[in-house]
Design an enzyme around this catalytic site. Structure first.
Site, mmCIF file in Angstrom:
data_model
loop_
_atom_site.group_PDB
_atom_site.id
_atom_site.type_symbol
_atom_site.label_atom_id
_atom_site.label_comp_id
_atom_site.label_asym_id
_atom_site.label_seq_id
_atom_site.Cartn_x
_atom_site.Cartn_y
_atom_site.Cartn_z
ATOM 1 N N CYS A 148 23.784 4.204 30.880
ATOM 2 C CA CYS A 148 24.700 3.095 30.575
ATOM 3 C C CYS A 148 25.271 3.345 29.172
ATOM 4 O O CYS A 148 25.310 4.485 28.711
ATOM 5 C CB CYS A 148 24.014 1.741 30.717
ATOM 6 S SG CYS A 148 22.621 1.443 29.604
ATOM 7 N N ASN A 191 21.810 1.877 26.464
ATOM 8 C CA ASN A 191 20.436 2.180 26.910
ATOM 9 C C ASN A 191 19.438 1.114 26.458
ATOM 10 O O ASN A 191 18.279 1.409 26.152
ATOM 11 C CB ASN A 191 19.975 3.578 26.425
ATOM 12 C CG ASN A 191 18.700 4.080 27.109
ATOM 13 O OD1 ASN A 191 17.883 4.740 26.475
ATOM 14 N ND2 ASN A 191 18.512 3.790 28.357
ATOM 15 N N CYS A 248 19.952 -2.233 28.156
ATOM 16 C CA CYS A 248 20.000 -3.241 29.236
ATOM 17 C C CYS A 248 19.939 -2.603 30.620
ATOM 18 O O CYS A 248 18.881 -2.544 31.247
ATOM 19 C CB CYS A 248 21.259 -4.100 29.124
ATOM 20 S SG CYS A 248 21.328 -5.125 27.643
ATOM 21 N N ARG A 249 21.076 -2.124 31.121
ATOM 22 C CA ARG A 249 21.155 -1.737 32.533
ATOM 23 C C ARG A 249 20.370 -0.495 32.898
ATOM 24 O O ARG A 249 19.646 -0.491 33.899
ATOM 25 C CB ARG A 249 22.635 -1.528 32.921
ATOM 26 C CG ARG A 249 23.446 -2.797 32.869
ATOM 27 C CD ARG A 249 24.922 -2.505 32.889
ATOM 28 N NE ARG A 249 25.358 -1.827 31.669
ATOM 29 C CZ ARG A 249 26.558 -1.343 31.461
ATOM 30 N NH1 ARG A 249 27.472 -1.451 32.417
ATOM 31 N NH2 ARG A 249 26.864 -0.761 30.316
ATOM 32 N N SER A 250 20.523 0.596 32.124
ATOM 33 C CA SER A 250 19.857 1.831 32.565
ATOM 34 C C SER A 250 18.334 1.793 32.388
ATOM 35 O O SER A 250 17.620 2.323 33.239
ATOM 36 C CB SER A 250 20.485 3.080 31.910
ATOM 37 O OG SER A 250 20.333 3.082 30.514
ATOM 38 N N ASP A 272 28.035 -5.174 32.679
ATOM 39 C CA ASP A 272 27.223 -5.193 31.470
ATOM 40 C C ASP A 272 26.791 -6.635 31.178
ATOM 41 O O ASP A 272 27.638 -7.489 30.952
ATOM 42 C CB ASP A 272 28.094 -4.661 30.318
ATOM 43 C CG ASP A 272 27.291 -4.395 29.079
ATOM 44 O OD1 ASP A 272 26.153 -4.896 28.989
ATOM 45 O OD2 ASP A 272 27.808 -3.685 28.201
#
Ligand code: 4NP
Length: 164
Positions: free
Chosen positions: A16, A19, A21-23, A132
């Site tokens: 993401c 690095n 939140c999402r990934s 995001d």
């Protein structure tokens, strides 16, 4: 794009922007679900940007993940590096910006083809981009967990067929 998961996908990198939140979430969900599925696939994550390198995951993401049984407490953010293309078979970007960032980093066309859009490669229903949650509220972080589970379920389905 990596099409033949059978021979090639043993190491997956989720990517993401920050690095935090999402990934890291996708990594944690994938690690747990892959183990449950008995699939021997290594997972990791990074960001195309380095602003948060060395930091833990966003506390809002940690809390939403924890509520769903996923532990992000040990995560430390890091930035994408050139050798990530050699160290991984498949690099899954959370959104199209991340995918562009990833492909810009690739040294060869073959490396660029190792990168794909997470929710597209995993065959999930739309949306194909992972929004995001950074600017949003707690509901957005909870929705991220659902989306990560959906994408990982698709990933496992694809790898399960391939590893059979
Ligand atoms: P991520 O979310 O890419 O899912 O980790 C973000 C985290 C931080 C920022 C942007 C997105 N930021 O601008 O600092």
């Amino acid at each position: 794009m990596v099409e033949d998961a059978r021979v090639s996908v043993r190491r997956v990198l989720f990517v993401c922007l920050g690095n935090i939140c999402r990934s890291p979430l996708a990594e944690a969900v994938a690690r747990k679900r892959l183990a449950e599925a008995g699939l021997d696939v290594a997972v990791a994550s990074c960001g195309t940007g380095g602003w948060h390198a060395g930091e833990g995951a966003d506390p809002r993401m940690v809390a939403a993940a924890r509520a769903a049984g996923h532990d992000l407490s040990k995560h430390r953010a890091r930035q994408l590096r050139a050798r990530d293309f050699a160290d991984h078979d498949l690099l899954l970007a959370m959104d199209r910006d991340n995918l562009r960032g990833l492909r810009k980093f690739a040294a060869t066309p073959g490396q660029a083809e190792q990168a794909a859009l997470f929710l597209k490669w995993t065959g999930a229903a739309p949306p194909l981009e992972f929004p995001d949650p950074w600017y949003g509220d707690a509901a957005g972080f909870a929705a991220s967990v659902e989306l990560a589970e959906r994408g990982v379920a698709g990933l496992i389905e694809r790898l399960r067929v391939a590893h059979r």
